[in-house]
Write an enzyme that holds these catalytic residues in place. Structure first.
Site, PDB file in Angstrom:
ATOM      1  N   TYR A  68      46.412  40.775  32.666  1.00  0.00           N
ATOM      2  CA  TYR A  68      46.015  40.232  33.969  1.00  0.00           C
ATOM      3  C   TYR A  68      45.006  41.161  34.632  1.00  0.00           C
ATOM      4  O   TYR A  68      43.979  40.726  35.171  1.00  0.00           O
ATOM      5  CB  TYR A  68      47.246  40.061  34.855  1.00  0.00           C
ATOM      6  CG  TYR A  68      46.942  39.565  36.256  1.00  0.00           C
ATOM      7  CD1 TYR A  68      46.799  38.213  36.516  1.00  0.00           C
ATOM      8  CD2 TYR A  68      46.811  40.457  37.318  1.00  0.00           C
ATOM      9  CE1 TYR A  68      46.525  37.752  37.800  1.00  0.00           C
ATOM     10  CE2 TYR A  68      46.530  40.015  38.599  1.00  0.00           C
ATOM     11  CZ  TYR A  68      46.392  38.664  38.838  1.00  0.00           C
ATOM     12  OH  TYR A  68      46.113  38.206  40.114  1.00  0.00           O
ATOM     13  N   SER A  71      41.344  40.737  42.833  1.00  0.00           N
ATOM     14  CA  SER A  71      42.711  41.216  43.051  1.00  0.00           C
ATOM     15  C   SER A  71      42.679  42.718  43.247  1.00  0.00           C
ATOM     16  O   SER A  71      41.707  43.394  42.869  1.00  0.00           O
ATOM     17  CB  SER A  71      43.580  40.879  41.825  1.00  0.00           C
ATOM     18  OG  SER A  71      44.837  41.540  41.877  1.00  0.00           O
TER      19      SER A  71
END
Length: 256
Positions: A160, A147
């Site tokens: 996250y 990501s």
């Protein structure tokens, strides 16, 4: 080999986790369009069947394999069953992932554990189980979905970010251990894309305005724009690429 041959996935079998929707479904479809045989994984067998039916409408074939990627015993059994009943896995896309948002000082332990289990443990469990099958064959492609948060942080999603940073370095570790056996292990790192996971952000006008100003490309990404990078990493075109994290982010990680 011709350029078309370099990027062809004909005769390759690809397992995609979290494949029933979103990025996973789009990447699975893209690999199939380039010739790969698909194995769709997820926990919800009904959603997998819906995904399989959607692919069939476009003339693309897939089989489904439903097991919980956070359960190592289930993963090992699932991979063994695929190898036995479907055939050797040539390509793995470790895509399954979740998001939880809350201020870090108020972040619930249960949400932390869920993020670690799905975003990190599952990458290790599935990657290890598949690599054990690939290593004796001397070939294989593993693509871990990282990501933009593998590199950057943003308020409210620190756990996250921690998981995706860990996936980046796990990818490097996998390459360090397994490249000598003929495997290529790389990461694909999306920036901000219009997905179901991000729908709350897409609907937030203030956030979207901030994102468009912050991103050099000036917009949200479209999930179809991830397919080319995935095909590159899954194909012979990336034969000497190992431990790399390919950012597909509209330039957000290179701009201040």
């Amino acid at each position: 080999m011709s350029d078309a041959g370099l990027f062809s996935l004909a005769g390759r079998r690809a397992l995609v986790t979290g494949a029933s929707r979103g990025i996973g479904f789009t990447l699975a479809k893209g690999l199939a369009e380039h010739g790969a045989e698909l194995i769709l994984n997820g926990r919800n067998s009904d959603r997998l069947e819906e995904a399989k039916a959607a692919l069939a409408k476009d003339g693309l074939k897939a089989v489904t394999s439903s097991f919980d990627v956070t359960d190592q015993t289930a993963v090992i059994a699932g991979i063994d069953a695929i190898e036995r009943d479907v055939g050797p896995i040539d390509i793995l896309i470790n895509n399954a992932g979740i998001q939880r948002r809350a201020p870090l000082d108020q972040f619930p332990r249960a949400d932390w554990d869920a993020l670690i289990a799905t975003n990190l443990n599952a990458v290790f469990f599935v990657g290890q189980a598949v690599a054990r099958q690939m290593i004796p064959r001397g070939r294989g492609k593993i693509i871990n979905i990282c990501s933009v948060q593998s590199e950057l942080a943003r308020p409210g999603i620190a756990p996250y970010t921690a998981t995706k940073g860990a996936v980046k370095n796990l990818t490097r570790g996998m390459a360090t251990d397994w490249a000598r056996h003929g495997l290529q292990i790389n990461g694909l790192a999306p920036g901000y894309f219009e997905t179901e996971m991000n729908e709350i952000l897409v609907a937030n006008k203030e956030f979207t305005e901030w994102l468009c100003k912050r991103t050099p490309a000036g917009r949200w990404g479209r999930v179809e724009e991830l397919v080319g990078a995935a095909v590159f990493l899954a194909s012979d075109a990336s034969g000497f690429v190992n431990g790399h994290v390919l950012m597909v982010d509209g330039g957000i990680t290179v701009s201040v």
